[in-house]
Design a protein around this motif. Structure first.
Motif, PDB file in Angstrom:
ATOM      1  N   LEU A 139      28.182  30.150  43.870  1.00  0.00           N
ATOM      2  CA  LEU A 139      27.589  29.082  44.676  1.00  0.00           C
ATOM      3  C   LEU A 139      26.065  29.141  44.623  1.00  0.00           C
ATOM      4  O   LEU A 139      25.396  28.123  44.488  1.00  0.00           O
ATOM      5  N   ARG A 140      25.536  30.364  44.724  1.00  0.00           N
ATOM      6  CA  ARG A 140      24.070  30.521  44.724  1.00  0.00           C
ATOM      7  C   ARG A 140      23.463  30.049  43.413  1.00  0.00           C
ATOM      8  O   ARG A 140      22.457  29.336  43.397  1.00  0.00           O
ATOM      9  N   ALA A 141      24.082  30.461  42.301  1.00  0.00           N
ATOM     10  CA  ALA A 141      23.562  30.066  40.988  1.00  0.00           C
ATOM     11  C   ALA A 141      23.663  28.552  40.832  1.00  0.00           C
ATOM     12  O   ALA A 141      22.749  27.893  40.323  1.00  0.00           O
ATOM     13  N   PHE A 142      24.766  27.999  41.316  1.00  0.00           N
ATOM     14  CA  PHE A 142      24.973  26.549  41.234  1.00  0.00           C
ATOM     15  C   PHE A 142      23.934  25.793  42.057  1.00  0.00           C
ATOM     16  O   PHE A 142      23.387  24.775  41.633  1.00  0.00           O
ATOM     17  N   ALA A 143      23.668  26.300  43.249  1.00  0.00           N
ATOM     18  CA  ALA A 143      22.845  25.553  44.211  1.00  0.00           C
ATOM     19  C   ALA A 143      21.364  25.549  43.854  1.00  0.00           C
ATOM     20  O   ALA A 143      20.623  24.673  44.298  1.00  0.00           O
TER      21      ALA A 143
END
Lengths: 380, 380
Positions: B42-46
């Motif tokens: 999620l962090r990498a995506f966001a």
């Protein structure tokens, strides 16, 4: 906008795009970047496509014939599309069909233009129809157009003398001379035709131009005589049939002072004069173009509102138009904004807005205000 | 469908998708395939997203709090979304707000269910309201729901005895017991709220269920008392405000025989009960969800037609639904088909159709016919 119309039907696109930044390339997820003038690029692209269609008319006709020979359906096909690519071919064909057009002639040099103008002057003296439209005794002004590649006023000159007529010949491409029609307004008849011959006609619209660029479209054309509207629709349907058009055909028309309609231009793709249909018709021109290209039954083209107005948004001095959404959306919760993701350059068409309702003045004012605010020519 | 609504506004999506075959992944051009339950994914995506929103409620709340701490706006935020994720939290909060709900209790074993049922039976004897709805002397049947993860009837049981109540506890997850409401029909109140507190309410619709799955939605709900409609809209707006919802909130309601509305479920995203708005409202739920998430002024939610009917298309025996387009489009040129590109599995929601017009019987028949034909349950 065609991708947008394809999503609900589960129709997937492969896009051939000049650059990765083109409008469609920003939203379609299968993009090939390449040159549409290169046959091998087209062949590699087309492999595995069920059908090919276009958002402009410039793919070389001979390449399209080659794709057809490879077994790839091309819609509209090259035999139709040539009439949208080449104004000389278009005029000759419409003449043969008896479709009323401005008087015209392929010209090879300025003297040729002067001879054409002199004939126009003679006709105006002889004719009963009052078609002179401010023409001088020498027949000028005359409209000159490059037969290929013109767009939004580019490749079009209004020349007032044999001297001014020199310019269009400098590029060394064929030139079409046309009478400058004494029109009261411009109209457009949009129709869609499918391979097995089903066709639908949108209501005839009025197209208002500013500096040779479409500014506003009103659907349907206000105060248009019902017989004239019907004649224009029938003419567009007949052209679509006779030319074997598959997909959307826009017939741009002059409404003359003496109550006739003359064909100005043809476009064989969803067209600016049909953008109102995205929010104003039961089926948009994009959805119907797709349905035609796939030989699916066509959708109802009738309007959903009494009046729909489309106003083009031109690039202004501000590169960022997003911040203008705040004002426009707050002012008019019914406004429909359609932006194309293009880099903003002054005068470039970068989007359009649609408004609809029962009161034409109100609908026009709302569209005008939003387009001007987005462009930055007004700030409140 | 949210992507479709974003195109005209130039809003670009990055999509986190379970698989490359997910519906949205087929049309969005910036897709990250990954597991929404993994925080690092999620962090990498966001990173680089302006704002995060959802098409389901299942992203872990603690992960969303972590993203917020990283400075990524999450809309709706975790404090709101927890009420759509956890039916226990939702019921407790609605109780605290005084919002009418079915009677309910978190239960830990079948004996607990029997005790709850006995209380319902006692209340029914004491109460003046005739709320028994066919309840037996022992208070059964009772509705049991897993507090998390239920969807389209999954995770919901109607149990008629203490023996039948054993099943829901087998998964070892918390269970909510609710009275089986004696409702005359199901309604839904759809509202949209933006971060600065602007909110709009769509007309209250009737949602008709078959086998626990929404079959048809009629907008607006036919014959609904105006006061009751207003109360339902106000209730939904109040829930959106009190729970701090940003974006679309669907409040699924029971209309009881005695003229009340009780909250059944909450969904914080564009919802099946709002799909009619794509063709039936001035601004669709998807466009308004996006506008809310981006804190843009909201669009007009009013209907464009007297009646709009949405019918879900369920998977049938035929994997290919495209060939059915021919019949459906030819029969009804006004039909709006919305397919999701999902693999067809029997009973799975794979699309919906919208119809609209002035005559409810006609509009219903057209939607019903198209949905049944696409599914393959009728062939003419």
């Amino acid at each position: 906008m065609t991708h947008e119309a394809g999503i609900p039907l589960g129709i997937r696109f492969r896009l051939l795009s000049d650059t990765p930044q083109d409008s469609a390339a920003q939203v379609v997820n299968d993009v090939v970047v390449g040159d549409y003038r290169d046959l091998e690029t087209l062949r590699a692209f087309a492999r595995g496509c069920d059908v090919i269609t276009f958002d402009h008319e410039h793919v070389p006709i001979e390449h399209l014939r080659a794709l057809e020979k490879d077994g790839i359906p091309v819609r509209p096909g090259p035999d139709a599309l040539v009439h949208a690519q080449d104004k000389g071919v278009m005029r000759a064909r419409l003449d043969a069909l008896g479709v009323p057009c401005p008087r015209h002639r392929i010209v090879t040099d300025p003297q040729d233009v002067a001879a054409f103008a002199a004939e126009l002057a003679q006709d105006a003296q002889d004719g009963p129809e009052g078609r002179d439209g401010g023409r001088r005794a020498d027949g000028f002004p005359v409209v000159l157009k490059t037969v290929r590649g013109g767009y939004d006023g580019k490749g079009v000159w209004v020349v007032h003398s044999v001297e001014e007529a020199a310019e269009p010949f400098r590029a060394g491409v064929p030139v079409l001379a046309e009478e400058k029609v004494d029109f009261v307004r411009e109209l457009a008849a949009n129709v869609v035709r499918s391979p097995h011959g089903q066709a639908v006609a949108y209501p005839v619209v009025e197209s208002r131009q500013v500096n040779g660029v479409c500014d506003t479209v009103v659907a349907p054309a206000p105060g248009l005589d019902e017989d004239l509207a019907l004649r224009a629709e029938e003419m567009a349907l007949r052209i679509a049939k006779e030319l074997g058009v598959v997909g959307h055909l826009a017939v741009e028309l002059f409404q003359t002072r003496d109550g006739r309609v003359l064909v100005n231009e043809l476009a064989m793709r969803p067209h600016n004069s049909g953008h109102w249909s995205m929010d104003g018709a039961i089926t948009s021109q994009f959805a119907n173009h797709l349905r035609a290209v796939l030989d699916l039954p066509l959708g109802d083209p009738r309007p959903r509102a009494k009046w729909t107005v489309m106003a083009n948004v031109l690039g202004g001095d501000y590169p960022d138009m997003y911040s203008a959404y705040l004002h426009c959306m707050a002012r008019d919760p019914q406004l429909k904004i359609h932006m194309y993701g293009k880099d903003v350059k002054p005068g470039r068409k970068v989007g359009h807005v649609n408004t609809y309702g029962d009161d034409l003045d109100d609908v026009l004012e709302r569209a005008r205000h939003a387009a001007d605010y987005l462009r930055g020519t007004i700030t409140e």
